[in-house]
Design a protein around this motif. Sequence first.
Motif, PDB file in Angstrom:
ATOM      1  N   GLY A  19      84.474  41.066  -6.368  1.00  0.00           N
ATOM      2  CA  GLY A  19      85.475  42.121  -6.485  1.00  0.00           C
ATOM      3  C   GLY A  19      86.144  42.131  -7.850  1.00  0.00           C
ATOM      4  N   SER A  20      86.459  40.950  -8.372  1.00  0.00           N
ATOM      5  CA  SER A  20      87.097  40.855  -9.694  1.00  0.00           C
ATOM      6  C   SER A  20      86.160  41.352 -10.787  1.00  0.00           C
ATOM      7  CB  SER A  20      87.500  39.405  -9.983  1.00  0.00           C
ATOM      8  OG  SER A  20      88.445  38.950  -9.053  1.00  0.00           O
ATOM      9  N   ALA A  21      84.895  40.958 -10.712  1.00  0.00           N
ATOM     10  CA  ALA A  21      83.929  41.379 -11.728  1.00  0.00           C
ATOM     11  C   ALA A  21      83.707  42.890 -11.686  1.00  0.00           C
ATOM     12  CB  ALA A  21      82.606  40.646 -11.522  1.00  0.00           C
ATOM     13  N   ALA A  22      83.688  43.464 -10.480  1.00  0.00           N
ATOM     14  CA  ALA A  22      83.450  44.906 -10.335  1.00  0.00           C
ATOM     15  C   ALA A  22      84.581  45.733 -10.934  1.00  0.00           C
ATOM     16  CB  ALA A  22      83.263  45.261  -8.865  1.00  0.00           C
ATOM     17  N   ARG A  23      85.760  45.129 -11.066  1.00  0.00           N
ATOM     18  CA  ARG A  23      86.908  45.856 -11.626  1.00  0.00           C
ATOM     19  C   ARG A  23      86.978  45.758 -13.148  1.00  0.00           C
ATOM     20  NH1 ARG A  23      89.308  43.853  -6.805  1.00  0.00           N
ATOM     21  NH2 ARG A  23      90.043  41.972  -7.866  1.00  0.00           N
ATOM     22  N   LEU A 104      82.963  33.231 -16.513  1.00  0.00           N
ATOM     23  CA  LEU A 104      82.290  33.402 -15.226  1.00  0.00           C
ATOM     24  C   LEU A 104      82.414  34.840 -14.742  1.00  0.00           C
ATOM     25  CD1 LEU A 104      80.725  32.092 -12.917  1.00  0.00           C
ATOM     26  CD2 LEU A 104      82.910  31.517 -11.849  1.00  0.00           C
ATOM     27  N   ALA A 105      83.598  35.432 -14.940  1.00  0.00           N
ATOM     28  CA  ALA A 105      83.805  36.822 -14.523  1.00  0.00           C
ATOM     29  C   ALA A 105      82.937  37.776 -15.327  1.00  0.00           C
ATOM     30  CB  ALA A 105      85.277  37.193 -14.666  1.00  0.00           C
ATOM     31  N   GLN A 106      82.882  37.566 -16.659  1.00  0.00           N
ATOM     32  CA  GLN A 106      82.063  38.477 -17.465  1.00  0.00           C
ATOM     33  C   GLN A 106      80.582  38.272 -17.200  1.00  0.00           C
ATOM     34  OE1 GLN A 106      79.905  38.188 -20.201  1.00  0.00           O
ATOM     35  NE2 GLN A 106      79.914  35.948 -20.437  1.00  0.00           N
ATOM     36  N   TYR A 107      80.183  37.031 -16.918  1.00  0.00           N
ATOM     37  CA  TYR A 107      78.783  36.752 -16.563  1.00  0.00           C
ATOM     38  C   TYR A 107      78.424  37.488 -15.270  1.00  0.00           C
ATOM     39  CZ  TYR A 107      74.585  34.095 -15.299  1.00  0.00           C
ATOM     40  OH  TYR A 107      73.310  33.730 -14.934  1.00  0.00           O
ATOM     41  N   ALA A 132      86.622  54.731  -6.935  1.00  0.00           N
ATOM     42  CA  ALA A 132      86.949  54.125  -5.645  1.00  0.00           C
ATOM     43  C   ALA A 132      86.810  52.612  -5.738  1.00  0.00           C
ATOM     44  CB  ALA A 132      86.030  54.664  -4.550  1.00  0.00           C
ATOM     45  N   ASP A 133      87.513  51.914  -4.866  1.00  0.00           N
ATOM     46  CA  ASP A 133      87.378  50.472  -4.800  1.00  0.00           C
ATOM     47  C   ASP A 133      85.996  50.111  -4.271  1.00  0.00           C
ATOM     48  OD1 ASP A 133      89.922  49.962  -5.754  1.00  0.00           O
ATOM     49  OD2 ASP A 133      90.834  49.963  -3.752  1.00  0.00           O
ATOM     50  N   LEU A 134      85.628  48.853  -4.435  1.00  0.00           N
ATOM     51  CA  LEU A 134      84.359  48.354  -3.939  1.00  0.00           C
ATOM     52  C   LEU A 134      84.365  48.386  -2.413  1.00  0.00           C
ATOM     53  CD1 LEU A 134      81.723  46.928  -4.926  1.00  0.00           C
ATOM     54  CD2 LEU A 134      82.936  44.761  -4.611  1.00  0.00           C
ATOM     55  N   ASP A 135      83.549  49.269  -1.811  1.00  0.00           N
ATOM     56  CA  ASP A 135      83.553  49.341  -0.350  1.00  0.00           C
ATOM     57  C   ASP A 135      82.658  48.250   0.236  1.00  0.00           C
ATOM     58  OD1 ASP A 135      80.835  50.229  -0.154  1.00  0.00           O
ATOM     59  OD2 ASP A 135      81.464  52.280  -0.506  1.00  0.00           O
TER      60      ASP A 135
END
Length: 271
Positions: A19-23, A104-107, A132-135
């Motif tokens: 979720g963090s990476a997708a944002r 780690l997040a950027q990877y 939209a947020d990650l469903d």
Amino acid sequence: MSTSKDMENPDTRFSALLGSAARLPGVRIDRASYLRRALARHCSEAEVRRAIELSPAAAGIPLAVLDRVADESITYETAKASALSAAAGMPGVLALPATVPADLAQYTGHVLRIAQKLAYLYSWPDLFAEDADLDDATRSVLTLFVGVMFGTQSANAAVGKVATMMSREVARKLPQRALTQGVVYPVVKKVAGYLGVEMTKQTFAKSVSKAIPVVGAVVSGGLTLATFRPMAKRLKRHLSGLDLAKPAPGVVIGEVVAVHDSPVTRRGRGL
């Protein structure tokens, strides 16, 4: 207290990382823009337009062309991820608390970028709704894609099952029920747990690699280069081998010949 305990679970940890990476800025790939840009040098305008409107398979684009474009995207994302990882390794041990989580997040962000690009080339539908947020369905299918990249056989089987559902129904969106509460979901949970453990190992490895400035940059960038490309190639091989990726029979650019009178060809008439 329960939230803290939940975060100790590997599957919850991986889901939070996803979720963090997708944002992160630039992680979400616009399907239409990417396909137009990636296919323009290899396909006609009519083929590109049909690939965007339907799918590359429905447009009749040969797998050999898609594989070539996929390799180009893998090379680009590998170079970018490795360069950013090397840059994060420059500060050394004093900056570890800040650089390792960010790296780690950027990877993971680049893992999601190449997963989306490969999915769109091999005829999967849009994974992100605009703004939209990650469903849950997208989170599940991305978890399975990453599982394939890590060589998890259960993820391979689950992705194949989802692709078969979509191919059978000529679906233009992910099968929500199967991915969130149906037959595939237990596999998603299992794969997420495995990935949570693997990501923890990667965090430790990257921490060690970054301990010495400059040297840490070389090692960290090299570690990313050595892991990212094979993972992306693994996902490419799996997605390209699914029926969903195979060119639709009887497709002629500008019209559709219904050789087998399949749902795909019937829907394509008059386009």
